[in-house]
Design a protein around this motif. Structure first.
Motif, PDB file in Angstrom:
ATOM      1  N   THR A  21      18.625 -35.861  -3.908  1.00  0.00           N
ATOM      2  CA  THR A  21      19.695 -35.772  -4.269  1.00  0.00           C
ATOM      3  C   THR A  21      20.399 -36.918  -4.260  1.00  0.00           C
ATOM      4  OG1 THR A  21      20.407 -35.099  -2.675  1.00  0.00           O
ATOM      5  CG2 THR A  21      19.466 -33.207  -3.563  1.00  0.00           C
ATOM      6  N   ASP A  22      19.962 -37.711  -3.640  1.00  0.00           N
ATOM      7  CA  ASP A  22      20.587 -39.302  -3.440  1.00  0.00           C
ATOM      8  C   ASP A  22      20.063 -39.847  -5.492  1.00  0.00           C
ATOM      9  OD1 ASP A  22      21.850 -38.770  -1.431  1.00  0.00           O
ATOM     10  OD2 ASP A  22      20.727 -40.608  -0.626  1.00  0.00           O
ATOM     11  N   LEU A  23      18.889 -39.775  -5.393  1.00  0.00           N
ATOM     12  CA  LEU A  23      18.787 -40.394  -6.891  1.00  0.00           C
ATOM     13  C   LEU A  23      19.313 -39.593  -7.749  1.00  0.00           C
ATOM     14  CD1 LEU A  23      14.673 -40.357  -6.698  1.00  0.00           C
ATOM     15  CD2 LEU A  23      16.203 -41.755  -5.791  1.00  0.00           C
ATOM     16  N   GLY A  24      19.741 -38.759  -8.066  1.00  0.00           N
ATOM     17  CA  GLY A  24      20.551 -37.441  -8.889  1.00  0.00           C
ATOM     18  C   GLY A  24      21.871 -37.968  -9.069  1.00  0.00           C
ATOM     19  N   ALA A  25      22.334 -37.915  -8.141  1.00  0.00           N
ATOM     20  CA  ALA A  25      23.903 -38.421  -7.367  1.00  0.00           C
ATOM     21  C   ALA A  25      24.301 -39.954  -8.017  1.00  0.00           C
ATOM     22  CB  ALA A  25      24.621 -38.237  -6.072  1.00  0.00           C
ATOM     23  N   GLU A  29      17.690 -41.221 -11.507  1.00  0.00           N
ATOM     24  CA  GLU A  29      15.927 -40.213 -11.478  1.00  0.00           C
ATOM     25  C   GLU A  29      14.720 -41.147 -12.159  1.00  0.00           C
ATOM     26  OE1 GLU A  29      18.570 -37.365 -11.379  1.00  0.00           O
ATOM     27  OE2 GLU A  29      19.168 -38.861 -12.288  1.00  0.00           O
ATOM     28  N   ALA A  30      15.150 -41.740 -13.236  1.00  0.00           N
ATOM     29  CA  ALA A  30      14.121 -42.589 -14.380  1.00  0.00           C
ATOM     30  C   ALA A  30      14.302 -43.917 -13.952  1.00  0.00           C
ATOM     31  CB  ALA A  30      15.381 -41.795 -15.906  1.00  0.00           C
ATOM     32  N   ARG A  31      14.686 -44.109 -13.269  1.00  0.00           N
ATOM     33  CA  ARG A  31      14.540 -45.476 -12.624  1.00  0.00           C
ATOM     34  C   ARG A  31      13.136 -45.812 -11.707  1.00  0.00           C
ATOM     35  NH1 ARG A  31      19.900 -48.386 -11.856  1.00  0.00           N
ATOM     36  NH2 ARG A  31      18.135 -50.320 -11.453  1.00  0.00           N
ATOM     37  N   ILE A  32      13.552 -45.340 -10.851  1.00  0.00           N
ATOM     38  CA  ILE A  32      12.478 -44.953  -9.918  1.00  0.00           C
ATOM     39  C   ILE A  32      10.608 -44.995 -11.031  1.00  0.00           C
ATOM     40  CG2 ILE A  32      11.484 -43.679  -7.664  1.00  0.00           C
ATOM     41  CD1 ILE A  32      14.529 -45.324  -7.625  1.00  0.00           C
ATOM     42  N   GLU A  46       9.149 -47.014  -2.917  1.00  0.00           N
ATOM     43  CA  GLU A  46       8.663 -48.501  -2.324  1.00  0.00           C
ATOM     44  C   GLU A  46       8.945 -49.853  -2.516  1.00  0.00           C
ATOM     45  OE1 GLU A  46       7.208 -51.467  -4.163  1.00  0.00           O
ATOM     46  OE2 GLU A  46       8.666 -50.548  -5.771  1.00  0.00           O
ATOM     47  N   GLU A  47       8.940 -50.689  -1.374  1.00  0.00           N
ATOM     48  CA  GLU A  47       9.955 -51.741  -1.003  1.00  0.00           C
ATOM     49  C   GLU A  47      10.232 -52.710  -2.097  1.00  0.00           C
ATOM     50  OE1 GLU A  47       8.566 -53.262   2.530  1.00  0.00           O
ATOM     51  OE2 GLU A  47       6.600 -54.186   1.898  1.00  0.00           O
ATOM     52  N   ASP A  48       9.354 -53.377  -2.802  1.00  0.00           N
ATOM     53  CA  ASP A  48       9.130 -54.234  -4.121  1.00  0.00           C
ATOM     54  C   ASP A  48      10.371 -54.127  -4.432  1.00  0.00           C
ATOM     55  OD1 ASP A  48       7.044 -55.377  -2.614  1.00  0.00           O
ATOM     56  OD2 ASP A  48       5.772 -54.658  -3.663  1.00  0.00           O
ATOM     57  N   LEU A  49      10.062 -52.318  -5.934  1.00  0.00           N
ATOM     58  CA  LEU A  49      11.466 -52.843  -6.373  1.00  0.00           C
ATOM     59  C   LEU A  49      11.923 -51.220  -6.275  1.00  0.00           C
ATOM     60  CD1 LEU A  49      12.341 -53.698  -9.487  1.00  0.00           C
ATOM     61  CD2 LEU A  49      10.422 -51.305 -10.101  1.00  0.00           C
ATOM     62  N   ASP A  50      11.675 -50.296  -6.608  1.00  0.00           N
ATOM     63  CA  ASP A  50      12.503 -48.970  -5.660  1.00  0.00           C
ATOM     64  C   ASP A  50      13.725 -48.176  -4.967  1.00  0.00           C
ATOM     65  OD1 ASP A  50      11.225 -47.784  -8.183  1.00  0.00           O
ATOM     66  OD2 ASP A  50      10.044 -46.952  -7.142  1.00  0.00           O
ATOM     67  N   ALA A  51      13.354 -49.646  -3.742  1.00  0.00           N
ATOM     68  CA  ALA A  51      14.177 -49.187  -2.871  1.00  0.00           C
ATOM     69  C   ALA A  51      14.872 -50.248  -2.687  1.00  0.00           C
ATOM     70  CB  ALA A  51      13.615 -49.756  -1.007  1.00  0.00           C
ATOM     71  N   GLY A  52      15.028 -51.628  -3.498  1.00  0.00           N
ATOM     72  CA  GLY A  52      16.044 -52.357  -3.987  1.00  0.00           C
ATOM     73  C   GLY A  52      17.042 -51.647  -5.237  1.00  0.00           C
ATOM     74  N   THR A  53      16.744 -50.921  -6.289  1.00  0.00           N
ATOM     75  CA  THR A  53      17.197 -49.600  -7.597  1.00  0.00           C
ATOM     76  C   THR A  53      17.714 -48.829  -6.259  1.00  0.00           C
ATOM     77  OG1 THR A  53      15.406 -50.374  -8.971  1.00  0.00           O
ATOM     78  CG2 THR A  53      16.635 -48.822  -9.310  1.00  0.00           C
ATOM     79  N   ALA A  58      23.343 -47.455  -4.509  1.00  0.00           N
ATOM     80  CA  ALA A  58      24.749 -47.165  -3.953  1.00  0.00           C
ATOM     81  C   ALA A  58      25.545 -47.938  -3.983  1.00  0.00           C
ATOM     82  CB  ALA A  58      23.730 -46.830  -2.233  1.00  0.00           C
ATOM     83  N   LYS A  59      25.641 -49.598  -3.488  1.00  0.00           N
ATOM     84  CA  LYS A  59      26.536 -50.215  -3.542  1.00  0.00           C
ATOM     85  C   LYS A  59      27.546 -49.915  -4.075  1.00  0.00           C
ATOM     86  CE  LYS A  59      27.224 -55.397  -2.524  1.00  0.00           C
ATOM     87  NZ  LYS A  59      27.214 -56.310  -2.967  1.00  0.00           N
ATOM     88  N   ALA A  60      27.143 -50.302  -6.352  1.00  0.00           N
ATOM     89  CA  ALA A  60      27.537 -49.856  -6.686  1.00  0.00           C
ATOM     90  C   ALA A  60      28.829 -48.703  -6.551  1.00  0.00           C
ATOM     91  CB  ALA A  60      26.869 -49.436  -8.209  1.00  0.00           C
ATOM     92  N   ALA A  61      27.971 -47.413  -6.221  1.00  0.00           N
ATOM     93  CA  ALA A  61      28.514 -46.213  -6.242  1.00  0.00           C
ATOM     94  C   ALA A  61      29.840 -46.346  -4.784  1.00  0.00           C
ATOM     95  CB  ALA A  61      27.911 -45.353  -5.577  1.00  0.00           C
TER      96      ALA A  61
END
Length: 85
Positions: A21-25, A29-32, A46-53, A58-61
């Motif tokens: 649900t966090d991905l939607g909030a 979703e489409a960037r993962i 995964e740690e290389d890209l998606d976790a950073g996304t 989250a920080k921006a929000a």
């Protein structure tokens, strides 16, 4: 919003476990990528890209995210279904 999340890592890779649900909030979703995995309502980013996304969104929000490291010799995460929207 404050989140306490688990980083699971084995000798080869790592994943950040987040509620789907966090991905939607965060509207990401489409960037993962399909290199992340899903089981139930949890997405293992995964740690290389998606976790950073996720962490950047989250920080921006205005969310605060704390993580706990879990180092294991083997994890079933690699056997979970690949992430799809």
């Amino acid at each position: 919003m404050h989140k306490n999340l688990i980083w699971t890592s084995d000798p080869g890779h790592g994943w950040l476990a987040v509620p789907r649900t966090d991905l939607g909030a965060l509207e990401i979703e489409a960037r993962i990528t399909g290199y992340s995995y899903v089981r139930g309502d949890t997405v293992y980013l995964e740690e290389d890209l998606d976790a950073g996304t996720y962490l950047e969104a989250a920080k921006a929000a205005g969310w605060t995210v704390e993580t706990t490291d879990e180092h294991v010799n083997w994890t079933p995460i690699r056997g979970y279904a690949s992430y799809e929207i």
